[in-house]
Design an enzyme around this catalytic site. Structure first.
Site, PDB file in Angstrom:
ATOM      1  N   THR A 190       4.806   6.686  -0.352  1.00 20.11           N
ATOM      2  CA  THR A 190       5.757   5.816  -1.036  1.00 20.11           C
ATOM      3  C   THR A 190       5.112   4.886  -2.056  1.00 20.11           C
ATOM      4  O   THR A 190       5.807   4.249  -2.851  1.00 20.11           O
ATOM      5  CB  THR A 190       6.511   4.935  -0.027  1.00 20.11           C
ATOM      6  OG1 THR A 190       5.566   4.121   0.684  1.00 20.11           O
ATOM      7  CG2 THR A 190       7.299   5.777   0.960  1.00 20.11           C
ATOM      8  N   LYS A 191       3.781   4.799  -2.063  1.00 22.65           N
ATOM      9  CA  LYS A 191       3.102   3.841  -2.927  1.00 22.65           C
ATOM     10  C   LYS A 191       3.266   4.195  -4.410  1.00 22.65           C
ATOM     11  O   LYS A 191       3.633   5.314  -4.766  1.00 22.65           O
ATOM     12  CB  LYS A 191       1.616   3.783  -2.572  1.00 22.65           C
ATOM     13  CG  LYS A 191       1.328   3.255  -1.162  1.00 22.65           C
ATOM     14  CD  LYS A 191       1.691   1.797  -1.030  1.00 22.65           C
ATOM     15  CE  LYS A 191       1.126   1.166   0.242  1.00 22.65           C
ATOM     16  NZ  LYS A 191       1.780   1.614   1.471  1.00 22.65           N
ATOM     17  N   THR A 192       2.955   3.225  -5.252  1.00 19.10           N
ATOM     18  CA  THR A 192       3.044   3.445  -6.701  1.00 19.10           C
ATOM     19  C   THR A 192       2.242   4.674  -7.105  1.00 19.10           C
ATOM     20  O   THR A 192       2.692   5.492  -7.912  1.00 19.10           O
ATOM     21  CB  THR A 192       2.528   2.205  -7.453  1.00 19.10           C
ATOM     22  OG1 THR A 192       3.319   1.078  -7.066  1.00 19.10           O
ATOM     23  CG2 THR A 192       2.614   2.401  -8.958  1.00 19.10           C
TER      24      THR A 192
END
Length: 372
Positions: A190-192
Site C-alpha cells: 500500500t505504500k507510495t
C-alpha cells in the site's frame, strides 16, 4: 458504488507487460539472493533520495530492527519516540532491551511534538526515532539540534515517507531518511512505493554504518561464513526488487497523482464543518500516502461508509503506550492526551494513484450526506 481502500490490480493492468517481463526475466536468468535486480534497485533509491548508501532488506520492520541494533538501542538505554505510530516503530527499540520513552504528538501534524523531546532526555538517552507519518515529515531541524546537543543517534522511520523532502532552515531539500544517522523505508504494497509483497530499505550517508548494515542483513558476515556480528537474515527478494524497479520509473507521476487526489478531497470536503484535516508545518514537500480526516463521530461515520461499500482504515485506534505489550513501561491513560484524542477521531479515506475522480466524488458525497 464499491470503493476499495486500495487495490494493486489497476496499477498492474497499467504496466502489465513491464511487470510480467520483469518477473519472468528473473526466473529465466535464474533466481539469486541479492541479485543484480537488487543492486540496480538500491542504486535507483540512492539516486532518487540522494542517500550515499541504500541497503535493501526484507521489510521495513527488519530495517528498523537492524538499524536499532547497530545504533545501540539496547540494555535499558532510552530512546525517545512517538506513541502514535505502527508497532514496529517501537518494538525495534525493545528487541534488545532498549527502553522506549514516549513523547506526545503535535495535534496539527500528528507527528512527534519536537518541542517536548528535550525534556525527556536523561543520562540514559541514546537516541530519537522520529516517524514521518501520512503526508509530512517531523520537525527535523529541532530534532537534529537536540540530537547534536546531547550526542544522540537519530533513526528516521520513513516507512511511510518515501518521496517526502524537508528543507526547514537548510539551503536545500533533503529526502526523508537522509538527515539522521539512518533512515528506513517500507515497500509494503500500500505504500507510495510498494511492491507485490514485503520489502524494505535502509539508507545512510555514513560509510561505516552502511558497512555494518550490509553485514547485519546476512547474519553479520563480512564474507561468506565469516561472521563479525550476530546479525539477521533479511534480504530483499530479487523478484520484488525487479517489480519495484519498474515502479521507480513512474514514482514521480504516482506522487503527483496522490497530490491530485488529496486536492479533490480537500476541495470537496472543505465546507464540511464536522471535519478537520492535518496541517502542513515546516518548509517541506509532502507526499499524500494517506488521507486522514478527524471527526467526533468517527465510529458512526465508519459504519455509514461500510453500509455504502466504501472501505477505510483507522491509523491508529490505540496509541502504543496503551497497548498491552507495552504495559510494562508503566504508562496509563491520560499520559499523552493528544495522541489519545487523535486515535478516537481519525479515519483514513481511500487514496492511491489509480482511484478515479468519480470514486472520490462518491466518497465525499456519502460523507456529506452522513452529516446532513
Amino acid at each position: 458504488m464499491k470503493v476499495d481502500f486500495y487495490t494493486s490490480k489497476r496499477e498492474y493492468e497499467e504496466h502489465k507487460q513491464e511487470f510480467d517481463n520483469a518477473v519472468i526475466s528473473v526466473m529465466q536468468e535464474g533466481i539469486s539472493t541479492l541479485g543484480k535486480e537488487v543492486t540496480d534497485f538500491e542504486k535507483s533509491i540512492e539516486e532518487f533520495t540522494g542517500a550515499k548508501h541504500a541497503i535493501a532488506v526484507a521489510s521495513g520492520t527488519d530495517a528498523l530492527i537492524l538499524t536499532s541494533d547497530i545504533l545501540g538501542f539496547e540494555n535499558g538505554k532510552e530512546v525517545i519516540t512517538s506513541p502514535f505510530t505502527f508497532l514496529a516503530s517501537t518494538s525495534c527499540i525493545t528487541r534488545r532491551g532498549g527502553k522506549p520513552v514516549f513523547v506526545d504528538i503535535d495535534e496539527e501534524t500528528f507527528n512527534i511534538d519536537a518541542n517536548k523531546i528535550e525534556e525527556k532526555v536523561t543520562k540514559n538517552t541514546v537516541g530519537i526515532v522520529p516517524i514521518h507519518l501520512f503526508s509530512q515529515m517531523a520537525d527535523m531541524d529541532k530534532i537534529m539540534d537536540i540530537a547534536g546537543k546531547h550526542n544522540l543517534r537519530v533513526l528516521e522511520d520513513a516507512a511511510e515517507g518515501f518521496g517526502m523532502r524537508w528543507k526547514g532552515n537548510g539551503s536545500e531539500y533533503k529526502h526523508s531518511g537522509t538527515i539522521g544517522d539512518f533512515g528506513i523505508f517500507s515497500f509494503f504494497p500500500t505504500k507510495t512505493l510498494g511492491g507485490f509483497g514485503d520489502g524494505g530499505m535502509i539508507v545512510t550517508n555514513n560509510d561505516e554504518l552502511a558497512r555494518l548494515a550490509r553485514m547485519y542483513r546476512v547474519h553479520g558476515a563480512s564474507k561468506k561464513y565469516h561472521y563479525e556480528h550476530i546479525g539477521y537474515n533479511s534480504r530483499l527478494d530479487t523478484i520484488q526488487a525487479a517489480i519495484l524497479q519498474v515502479k521507480m520509473k513512474y514514482i514521480k507521476e504516482s506522487i503527483k497523482k496522490r497530490e491530485i487526489v488529496a486536492n479533490w478531497y480537500f476541495d470537496r470536503l472543505k465546507d464540511c464543518q464536522e471535519l478537520k484535516f492535518a496541517t502542513l508545518k515546516g518548509e517541506q514537500n509532502p507526499v499524500y500516502y494517506v488521507f486522514n480526516i478527524l471527526t467526533e463521530k468517527r465510529d458512526e461515520l465508519g459504519e455509514y461508509l461500510k453500509k455504502n461499500q466504501i472501505q477505510f482504515s483507522i491509523y491508529y485506534p490505540i496509541p502504543l503506550h496503551l497497548q498491552r505489550c507495552f504495559s510494562y513501561l508503566g504508562y496509563k491513560k491520560g499520559d499523552f492526551p493528544v495522541a489519545e484524542s487523535i486515535c478516537e477521531r481519525i479515519l483514513a479515506l481511500p487514496i492511491y494513484p489509480q482511484i478515479t475522480e468519480a470514486e472520490v466524488d462518491f466518497v465525499c458525497e456519502t460523507i456529506k450526506s452522513f452529516f446532513k
